[in-house]
Scaffold this motif. Structure first.
Motif: not given
Ligand SMILES: Nc1nc2c(ncn2[C@@H]2O[C@H](COP(=O)(O)OP(=O)(O)O)[C@@H](OP(=O)(O)OP(=O)(O)O)[C@H]2O)c(=O)[nH]1
Ligand SMILES: [Mn+2]
Length: 182
Positions: A19-27, A31-37, A59-67
């Motif tokens: 998820h290192k290149r992903q960010r959440r949609k908030d202003v 970092p996206y990883i905050n969500h799975p953690i 921890l892994l739940h969005d890796t396939v969907e989003d990466t």
């Protein structure tokens, strides 16, 4: 060090890399990883879950969907049990968005106990996140619709974890979403 601890660290590190290149949609572009953690932490701290396989799947739940991660890769690194849970909570991204949302409602009651736990914690995290900060470009109506749709998904996940379900119900009540009959 217990092997469970080492395994959880390895899993968190794998998810962070993916998820290192992903960010959440908030202003703040959190970092996206905050969500799975955060989802794994809800399961551990609030739901009382100690099963490492479930915490790994969270921890892994969005890796396939989003990466670019594949189910095979998850299985090779973390085994078939973790793979199965991740598979159950992964949306089919080839479907149109409305269809995907409908599928979640229909699919929820057929999930395994472990997948239901991850789904409940995922929804709880996202709803709290919406109360904290509205994603860029989202109207108040879209937020309310996400709450309503989530309540329909959660309706199909009941009888899984009393703490998570009670906490979610409080959020739905705050939003004046009526309790749904089965
Ligand atoms: N509340 C909130 N959500 C954010 C934020 N950034 C990213 N998301 C993600 O957005 C998804 C919800 O937005 P939608 O517009 O409904 O779905 P979409 O990502 O498929 O377009 C969630 O995906 P998901 O985890 O796969 O869950 P779900 O859509 O299956 O419930 C959530 O994790 C944020 O800042 N706040
Ligand atoms: Mn998620």
């Amino acid at each position: 060090m217990g092997s469970d601890v080492a395994l959880l660290l390895q899993t968190a590190n794998f998810a962070a890399e993916k998820h290192k290149r992903q960010r959440r949609k908030d202003v703040e572009k959190t970092p996206y990883i905050n969500h799975p953690i955060g989802v794994a932490t809800i399961l551990s701290q609030e739901a009382g879950i100690t099963d490492v396989v479930v915490l790994q799947a969270a921890l892994l739940h969005d890796t396939v969907e989003d990466t670019n991660t594949t189910f095979l890769e998850i299985e090779e690194h973390f085994g078939p049990e973790v793979r199965k849970i991740v598979e159950e909570v992964t949306d089919d991204k080839t479907l149109a968005k409305m269809e995907r949302k409908k599928q979640q409602i229909e699919h929820a009651p057929h999930c395994s106990y472990n997948a239901k736990l991850v789904k409940l914690a995922d929804k709880l995290y996202n709803l709290r996140d919406l109360n904290r900060s509205i994603p860029k470009g989202w109207s108040e109506l879209r937020v309310q619709e996400y709450f309503r749709w989530s309540s329909e998904v959660v309706n199909g996940l009941r009888g899984t974890n009393a703490v998570l379900e009670k906490t979610l119900q409080q959020l739905f009540t705050e939003r004046r979403i009526p309790v749904q009959a089965d």
